[in-house]
Write a protein that holds these residues in place. Structure first.
Motif, PDB file in Angstrom:
ATOM      1  N   LEU A  54      17.063 -16.462  -7.631  1.00 32.99           N
ATOM      2  CA  LEU A  54      16.197 -16.488  -8.865  1.00 32.99           C
ATOM      3  C   LEU A  54      16.957 -15.560  -9.969  1.00 32.99           C
ATOM      4  O   LEU A  54      16.649 -15.951 -11.108  1.00 32.99           O
ATOM      5  CB  LEU A  54      14.898 -16.007  -8.553  1.00 32.99           C
ATOM      6  N   TYR A  55      17.104 -14.454  -9.711  1.00 33.77           N
ATOM      7  CA  TYR A  55      17.970 -13.519 -10.782  1.00 33.77           C
ATOM      8  C   TYR A  55      18.978 -13.944 -11.239  1.00 33.77           C
ATOM      9  O   TYR A  55      19.606 -13.773 -12.249  1.00 33.77           O
ATOM     10  CB  TYR A  55      17.670 -12.212 -10.495  1.00 33.77           C
ATOM     11  N   LEU A  56      19.938 -14.365 -10.243  1.00 39.91           N
ATOM     12  CA  LEU A  56      21.335 -14.774 -10.504  1.00 39.91           C
ATOM     13  C   LEU A  56      21.386 -15.782 -11.573  1.00 39.91           C
ATOM     14  O   LEU A  56      22.123 -16.099 -12.345  1.00 39.91           O
ATOM     15  CB  LEU A  56      22.050 -14.804  -9.386  1.00 39.91           C
ATOM     16  N   SER A  65      12.944 -12.829   2.885  1.00 37.40           N
ATOM     17  CA  SER A  65      13.059 -13.418   1.989  1.00 37.40           C
ATOM     18  C   SER A  65      14.367 -14.325   1.957  1.00 37.40           C
ATOM     19  O   SER A  65      15.147 -14.574   0.819  1.00 37.40           O
ATOM     20  CB  SER A  65      13.089 -12.717   0.709  1.00 37.40           C
ATOM     21  N   VAL A 103      15.303 -14.048  -3.923  1.00 36.04           N
ATOM     22  CA  VAL A 103      15.303 -12.947  -5.063  1.00 36.04           C
ATOM     23  C   VAL A 103      16.730 -13.139  -6.011  1.00 36.04           C
ATOM     24  O   VAL A 103      16.589 -13.180  -7.056  1.00 36.04           O
ATOM     25  CB  VAL A 103      14.892 -11.653  -4.734  1.00 36.04           C
ATOM     26  N   ILE A 104      17.791 -12.921  -5.207  1.00 33.74           N
ATOM     27  CA  ILE A 104      19.011 -12.843  -5.844  1.00 33.74           C
ATOM     28  C   ILE A 104      19.250 -14.089  -6.546  1.00 33.74           C
ATOM     29  O   ILE A 104      19.461 -14.335  -7.570  1.00 33.74           O
ATOM     30  CB  ILE A 104      20.066 -12.809  -4.805  1.00 33.74           C
ATOM     31  N   SER A 154      19.472 -14.668  -0.327  1.00 36.11           N
ATOM     32  CA  SER A 154      18.152 -14.298  -0.843  1.00 36.11           C
ATOM     33  C   SER A 154      17.597 -14.650  -1.965  1.00 36.11           C
ATOM     34  O   SER A 154      18.305 -14.951  -2.799  1.00 36.11           O
ATOM     35  CB  SER A 154      18.350 -12.559  -0.884  1.00 36.11           C
TER      36      SER A 154
END
Lengths: 625, 504, 301, 122
Positions: free
Chosen positions: C102-104, C156, C99-100, C97
């Motif tokens: 980008l955040y991780l 995503s 989103v993961i 993912s």
């Protein structure tokens, strides 16, 4: 089933609060803590007892049969449960916090507030809702004010907005009553949903009034400035409650009223953008703007409590945006983030309170290096900001991810961009707080600072656990949320204990956590295998053997903390960020001026007769009109 | 019910014996005055609890229109009871406070209470005028008894406009008498619709000028700030809680029964929408009063303007003339009487003990003596109309009846509620200042037993009314029905029945 | 959760070493490239490995536990991110993912920032402050591009994007989203901290910023951090725009091509002032990305 | 012109004259005098309402065989006027007393020259 346990969880704290005015202060706080333990038991005792209610009749002439009271609802219970858990931890913190030096007299009022808060969540009808809502407002004003001039200015600003909101609520309640003939929330929603077709303007006005009430309470734009005042000036231990729980009343209200109306009204009732009814779409944009605005203001704040207050505003913006998608994924995301924010912002404010408890300082750049002397507080704060920044594997990520999924389900990419901007900005200001308060140089005057006592540490550790669990296993919160959604007639979110299905992909909190832990283990191995390390004093390294005092260099001066994001401030110079506040202030000043003018009109001599003439003329004029 | 005359006669009797007894036994005479007031309260309560419906009492065997009758119904019973309690508490406060006055002060108070009772019970327009004048004379003198340089200014500032307005009132009486040949309220009410519309409007204006002036409605009420400031606090309390209540009562009587013939709905005189005018002027009063109060630093003036605002709201309610609005107006009036009484007496005590009359000087008072802060807080909550305190139910009903009036009603409601926000601001500002931690040390304010007795009773009333509106609901809910009838109101029926019955 | 077992752990272990070695290799090659552009000989391509080994073998100084914690957290976080990058069409965790990712990635930055802040040196903090400020500049364009793709595919998952580009050059997103590619190239430069966006390190101004206080194994971990960062970010772009790859050497080549471009730009550009840097990112990358998103959004209606 | 109309007219003009005095007067004594004029006007008005041409006094004497009300002058207005005059007298007396006090406190009997003082003691 008529049961006295519902009134007990509302009236009980209020009565104990009133009673505890008589006790000495230390005793008040212990009573507060004990009450919360009992409340927690009671709340979990009533879990899933769907048909629990307590209604009573009031003799009141304008309304034929005035029934009011409380009833169990899944939504209310969810809010009740998370707020009770959080309150218990906050109260444990407060027991430790309010020692001889720091004691405030707010415990009894706080108890009353807890009762009112429980009442809000368990409301069966508008009237009861309004009564507890308003009681909550003024009690919290007194707590925020707590006898300081500056705090009062903050509190009264909050209260004015809140009062405007409650009066809007009052109007909308009557506007509904006029047609339904009772104050029941359910029939009101039904009526509004029908009215959205027959008289859309009427329905919209009522909904707008409700929204005003809830926006003022939840500090959405253009009421976004009160937390920065009130949360910052409130008693330190109360800020956690204020920012964690009280700001969510508006969210609860939106979920209670506004959302069900849109869900129940037929599809063609409102124009839709991207499948979102136009009013909701508009709300979504307001929320997104709130999120961005709060973020920018937080980046610029140098007061740690103000910074976190702005962060709260931004987070409410996320929640609002999620709600405004009008999808069950969005509602789940909003509820999930509400719970997560309650815990992580509670943890953050609690750890900041611990810092202030030990140092008495609120300006961030005057602090520094406290991580070396207050490890538990530091770790709590660290986990708090990891969660708040939405970094996996902590709780904030799962809910933020769901918010994006919800926005994406409706293809609201521009709102998502705004929210993402806020989310990145969050990382900035959160790190700033972490650095300037806990890292960098430890000023010499704080060298002897110690970790906080057992009660506060217990509370902090409890909050840490509450941040860790939902991150790894989102199901712990999402399963109850699913039953809330089910009870409201919405679709449920596909979720397991660890796994959540979004609109574009699925995540698995367990696997993410596992990957992270494994990676850290690998690095830890490398770290252990590497060469020896030696611990040296900070100023021993980079001053190359010089004595820093010789060139008048102290830890305070060597701490880079003030104007941390100067470049961004330069970039945003042209944005009128304080414009709304300025407008409110101008309005207030002109009111006072007008008041003086009216007073002069009264005080003026020799106009006594003329005033009678003016009065009669006015009467004639108004009557003819 | 015939004993209702005692409510007027006894205080008059005691009052006129006062100059003599006051000279001979000054202390005893004060106690006698207080006992008389106590008797008033008990007797008014007795009459209230025995009231089953409107009853007309003829004085001296002369039937109207030649004689004068007194009318007791639920409305007058309730109002008289509240007024008598207000006066009793205020005078008890004054008597027990350190700044006790000369016997003549108590004589004037008795005169005031007698005239207020007269205003409430009389069934005759001219008699009403006479009682208004007696109330006025005693009020001017009581204001002038204040011990500051504003008192004579305040008294004259009240006397002159009130006298002008009473001349207008007399013009109205003359016109009514020349057209209808009677001054009995009930008789006028049943035939007022036959008066030519333009004349009816003129009469209404002439009468209302005086009533609105006493009812503190903007812009008739220029006397309010300086009279309140000049008078002793106990007298300010009587003005705000007693005189305004009685005038509000007269406004309701004249407006709903006489001008509108008890039809209900907006008051109309002929084709003139008097109700709309009163509605508008009420809204203006609310806004002007609250905003003016916002700008005040002097606590008594602030409270005075707050009363103005409250009266405006009540006028709005009365002008609508529906069952629930009348109920709400009366509820608001009564609860305002109690709450404002508490505020005035507490403020008066603090001003008396500390010599500081501005709220900015009150910093820290409640830190040393927290109970005063709590009293002010409860009074404020009662006035603002916060739930669980008495003011709420009145305001709730009023909002409920204004907001449904369509667009104009919606706007007016918004304005009234906005003004209430302002009200919330200045009251909490006041209360908070008291709780603030000040720099200088504040001496502890002490109060005697009498004050605590009065204030705790008032607090009990405010909270009890807030928690259970039902305790007075039983009486109040009959009032709108008595005022608004299908053909004619209960009040008019009662009087006319008596007249017809005696003619046979 | 069900697929957590010993084998997965082994695979992950393998991937962590893969990401580190690929990054180190690129670092060495990059230095060579820069040197050649500047007409120097440059160090051997395995120099980065030697540096890391040397750093780890030396003794080092630390100031407090936060420094250790931060440094470990940073590399751990980035390696965890690397697990989510599909390598040659293979997502080891079964999920990729975006989103993961980008955040991780942020936790790596956070750890680094925390570790060096705890060293107490203001130069390090200034570097961090600049890096974060710049982050506000480049994250937004990247997110907008990613969202444009998410709009198209309704997913995503990075792997979905990569597989969608299979079957020849014409399918590559670089041609489908030209504006987006430009935007992400600019942002990528800032993400890697190469010129003209090398404010974070800025050796001449703030003495290498974050690295200033690191020694021995701390510096070694810092190197590794950069290496994994290279792996993650080039991998991201390859998967997003260059069609991914089905074989490992093609994937590595494509990754290197991305890095090569970046190094070339780095070798010839000067540094912006920091607020100019952010403004430029918003102005150019932001506008391009917004246009791309807008166009895509119109197409999806 | 009808006498009744004339009386009405006179009454109203007296009231208006007095009202003008109240509106414009600065000197308190003058204002009180103007009030007196207003009261006189309204008393005239009241009396006029009971006025009937060629009426006889409303006193029942033994020589009347039957009551013929129409010929009586209306006695009620006269009673009203009496009361009104008494009240007016009382008011005037009281206001003069107040003016004396006003003069003692402020040293003037003009209205404009006095500012409201801020001092309050009870």
């Amino acid at each position: 089933m008529m049961d006295f346990i519902l009134p007990a969880i509302v009236i009980g704290p209020v009565l104990i609060g009133l009673l505890s005015f008589l006790f000495p202060r230390k005793m008040q706080w212990i009573l507060f803590f004990l009450t919360n333990i009992v409340l927690l038991g009671a709340v979990f005792y009533i879990r899933d007892r769907q048909n629990l209610f307590f209604l009573f009749e009031l003799s009141y002439f304008p309304v034929n049969k005035l029934t009011m009271g409380m009833a169990y609802s899944q939504l209310g219970w969810f809010f009740l449960a998370i707020s009770t858990v959080a309150t218990l931890l906050f109260s444990a913190f407060s027991v430790g916090f309010n020692d001889k030096k720091h004691a405030t007299a707010i415990a009894p009022l706080w108890l009353i507030l807890v009762g009112a808060s429980n009442g809000i969540f368990m409301a069966h009808d508008w009237l009861w809702f309004f009564i507890v809502w308003e009681s909550m407002s003024w009690t919290s004003l007194l707590i925020i004010g707590h006898g300081r001039n500056k705090s009062f200015k903050a509190g009264i600003f909050y209260y004015l907005l809140s009062l405007a909101g409650t009066f809007a609520l009052l109007m909308s309640i009557w506007l509904i009553f006029r047609h339904t003939g009772n104050f029941e929330i359910g029939s009101g929603i039904l009526f509004l949903a029908q009215a959205s077709v027959r008289a859309p303007f009427y329905a919209l006005v009522v909904l707008a009034l409700f929204t005003l009430a809830f926006f003022t309470k939840s500090a959405l734009f253009p009421f976004h400035m009160w937390p920065s005042l009130a949360h910052a000036e409130a008693p330190d231990d109360f800020s956690a409650y204020l920012s964690g729980i009280m700001i969510k009343y508006g969210i609860f209200g939106l979920l209670l009223v506004v959302i069900p109306v849109f869900a129940a009204s037929p599809l063609h009732a409102f124009k839709a953008v991207s499948g979102v009814p136009l009013p909701l779409y508009f709300t979504g944009w307001i929320s997104a703007v709130t999120a961005a605005w709060g973020t920018i203001m937080a980046i610029f704040s140098s007061d740690m409590k103000k910074l976190m207050a702005w962060s709260t505003v931004a987070n409410v913006g996320y929640i609002g945006a999620a709600l405004s998608t009008g999808t069950s994924l969005g509602y789940a995301a909003a509820l999930f983030h509400t719970a997560n924010h309650m815990f992580f912002k509670g943890a953050i404010f609690a750890s900041l309170a611990a810092v202030k408890y030990r140092t008495g300082e609120r300006e961030m750049h005057k602090l520094g290096g406290l991580a070396y002397v207050m490890p538990v507080t530091f770790i709590t704060f660290l986990l708090g900001i990891i969660a708040a920044a939405g970094i996996p594997p902590l709780s904030g990520f799962a809910s933020k991810w769901m918010i994006f999924q919800a926005l994406f389900e409706r293809k609201l990419v521009f709102q998502s961009t705004m929210i993402f901007f806020a989310s990145t900005g969050a990382f900035l200001y959160l790190f700033r707080a972490l650095h300037t308060v806990f890292l960098g140089q430890l000023p010499r005057r704080f060298a002897k600072v110690k970790e906080v006592g057992p009660f506060m540490s217990f509370s902090l550790i409890g909050l840490m656990v509450l941040m860790l669990i939902p991150g790894t296993a989102p199901g712990t919160l999402l399963k109850p949320i699913n039953s809330v959604l089910g009870s409201m007639g919405f679709e449920q979110v596909k979720t397991g204990w660890f796994f959540v299905q979004g609109s574009t992909t699925a995540i698995d909190g367990g696997i993410t956590t596992f990957a992270f832990v494994l990676a850290v283990a690998v690095v830890f191995l490398l770290f252990v295998l590497g060469g020896k390390k030696k611990k040296v004093e900070m100023l021993d390294n980079y001053t190359s053997g010089e004595t820093p005092e010789d060139w008048n260099l102290t830890e305070e001066r060597y701490h880079y903390g003030n104007k941390f994001y100067q470049p961004i401030e330069v970039l945003f110079k042209w944005v009128p960020l304080g414009a709304v506040e300025e407008k409110y202030r101008q309005f207030g000043n002109s009111l006072v001026r007008l008041g003086n003018l009216i007073h002069d009109f009264f005080q003026g001599h020799s106009a006594w007769g003329w005033q009678l003439v003016a009065g009669i003329a006015l009467l004639i004029g108004l009557g003819v009109m | 019910m015939n004993q209702v005359i005692l409510l007027i006669a006894i205080p008059l009797l005691v009052a006129f014996s006062m100059p003599l007894t006051g000279k001979l036994f000054p202390r005893v005479s004060k106690v006698i005055a207080l006992l008389t007031l106590l008797f008033e309260a008990i007797w008014a309560g007795f009459i209230l609890f025995n009231t089953k419906g409107a009853v007309s009492v003829v004085i001296g065997g002369w039937l109207p229109p030649f004689g004068i009758n007194l009318v007791v119904d639920h409305l007058s019973g309730v109002v008289a009871f509240v007024v008598s309690i207000v006066v009793l508490f205020s005078i008890f406060f004054q008597l027990s406070s350190g700044l006790s006055k000369k016997p003549n002060f108590y004589m004037l108070s008795l005169l005031l209470v007698a005239s207020l009772m007269g205003i409430i019970f009389t069934g005759d327009l001219f008699n009403l005028f006479v009682f208004f004048e007696i109330a006025g004379i005693s009020a001017y003198s009581l204001i002038a008894s204040g011990k500051n340089s504003n008192s004579s200014n305040g008294a004259l500032g009240y006397l002159i406009p009130a006298s002008v307005a009473s001349v207008f009132y007399l013009v109205g009486i003359a016109l009514i008498y020349s057209t209808l040949g009677t001054l009995n309220i009930a008789q006028i009410a049943s035939s007022f619709s036959s008066v030519k519309p333009i004349l009816a409007t003129f009469i209404a204006f002439s009468l209302l000028t005086l009533v609105l002036l006493e009812f503190e409605i903007v812009p008739f009420n220029s006397w309010v700030p300086r009279a309140y400031q000049g008078a002793p606090s106990s007298i300010s309390a009587i003005f705000s809680s007693g005189l305004a209540l009685a005038s509000g009562y007269v406004m309701l009587r004249l407006g709903v029964i006489v001008f509108n013939g008890g039809q209900g709905g907006f008051i109309r005189t002929g084709s003139f929408e008097l109700g709309h005018a009163l509605f508008g002027i009420g809204v203006i009063t609310v806004i002007a009063g609250e905003i003016a109060a916002l700008a005040q630093k002097d606590v008594k003036k602030m409270l005075a303007f707050s009363s103005v605002g409250q009266m405006g709201m009540v006028l709005v309610a009365f002008s609508i003339g529906t069952h629930s609005s009348i109920y709400g107006g009366i509820f608001a009036l009564i609860s305002h009487s109690f709450a404002k009484l508490l505020l005035f007496l507490t403020a008066g005590l603090i001003i008396m003990k500390t010599g500081k009359s501005k709220y900015t000087q009150w910093t820290g008072i409640a830190r040393c003596s927290p109970l005063f802060g709590v009293l002010m807080l409860i009074g404020s909550l009662g006035v603002i109309g916060i739930p669980l305190f008495s003011g709420f139910w009145g305001k709730f009903a009023i909002i409920g009846s204004t907001v449904v009036l369509g667009k104009i009603g919606f706007i007016a409601t918004t304005l009234i509620l906005a003004a209430s926000v302002v009200e919330g601001f200045y009251f909490f500002r006041l209360v908070h200042t008291m709780f603030e931690t000040g720099e200088e040390k504040v001496p502890k304010v002490k109060a005697n037993f009498a004050f605590w007795l009065i204030s705790s009773l008032l607090v009990a009333v405010i909270v009890a009314l807030g928690l259970r509106p039902g305790i007075i609901d039983g009486r109040l809910k009959k009032i709108p029905g008595e005022l608004i009838g299908n053909a004619e109101s209960g009040y008019v029926q009662a009087v006319n029945k008596q007249l017809k019955g005696s003619k046979k | 959760m069900s697929n957590i077992n010993g084998l997965l752990s082994l695979k992950l272990l393998g991937f962590s070493f893969l990401s580190m070695s690929v990054g180190l290799l690129f670092m060495g090659l990059g230095r060579k490239v820069t040197a050649r552009i500047q007409r120097r000989l440059g160090p051997p391509f395995y120099q980065a490995f030697l540096d890391v080994f040397k750093a780890f073998s030396k003794s080092s100084i630390t100031h407090n536990y936060v420094m250790d914690l931060g440094i470990i957290m940073s590399l751990g976080g980035l390696i965890a991110t690397a697990f989510f990058i599909p390598f040659a069409g293979y997502a080891v965790l079964g999920s990729s993912s975006i989103v993961i990712i980008l955040y991780l990635m942020s936790i790596g930055y956070l750890g680094m920032a925390m570790g060096v802040s705890a060293s107490g040196n203001p130069n390090a903090t200034i570097g961090i402050s600049r890096a974060l400020a710049l982050m506000l500049g480049y994250e937004i364009p990247i997110v907008m591009i990613v969202m444009a793709m998410m709009l198209t595919y309704g997913s995503s998952d990075l792997l979905t994007f990569a597989t969608a580009q299979q079957g020849g050059f014409a399918n590559w997103h670089i041609f489908k989203y030209p504006l987006g590619f430009l935007a992400i190239e600019i942002s990528f430069q800032a993400m890697l901290g190469e010129a003209p966006y090398d404010h974070m390190i800025a050796p001449a101004e703030i003495a290498s910023g974050p690295m200033v206080e690191l020694s021995g194994k701390y510096l070694g971990i810092g190197f590794l951090l950069h290496a994994v960062q290279l792996y993650v970010e080039t991998g991201l772009i390859v998967n997003l725009f260059l069609g991914g790859a089905s074989t490992w050497y093609v994937f590595l080549l494509k990754q290197f091509a991305v890095y090569f471009t970046s190094m070339c730009i780095n070798a010839v550009m000067a540094r912006y002032r920091i607020e100019q840097g952010i403004a430029h990112l918003w102005k150019y990358a932001g506008t391009l990305a917004l246009l791309q998103l807008f166009i895509t959004r119109l197409g999806v209606f | 012109m009808n006498l009744t109309v004339l009386l009405y007219f006179g009454g109203f003009s007296l009231i208006l004259t007095g009202f003008y005095g109240v509106l414009t007067g600065k000197n308190l004594i003058r204002v009180i005098l103007a009030l007196g004029i207003m009261e006189a006007g309204v008393n005239l008005l009241l009396v006029t309402t009971g006025f009937k041409p060629k009426a006889i006094p409303p006193i029942i004497v033994k020589s009347f065989k039957t009551l013929s009300l129409p010929n009586f002058a209306d006695p009620l207005p006269q009673a009203l006027v009496l009361t009104s005059i008494v009240i007016g007298f009382g008011i005037t007396a009281l206001s003069l007393a107040l003016i004396v006090k006003y003069n003692e406190e402020n040293g003037t009997i003009k209205m404009d020259e006095v500012e409201n003082s801020e001092e309050v003691v009870e």
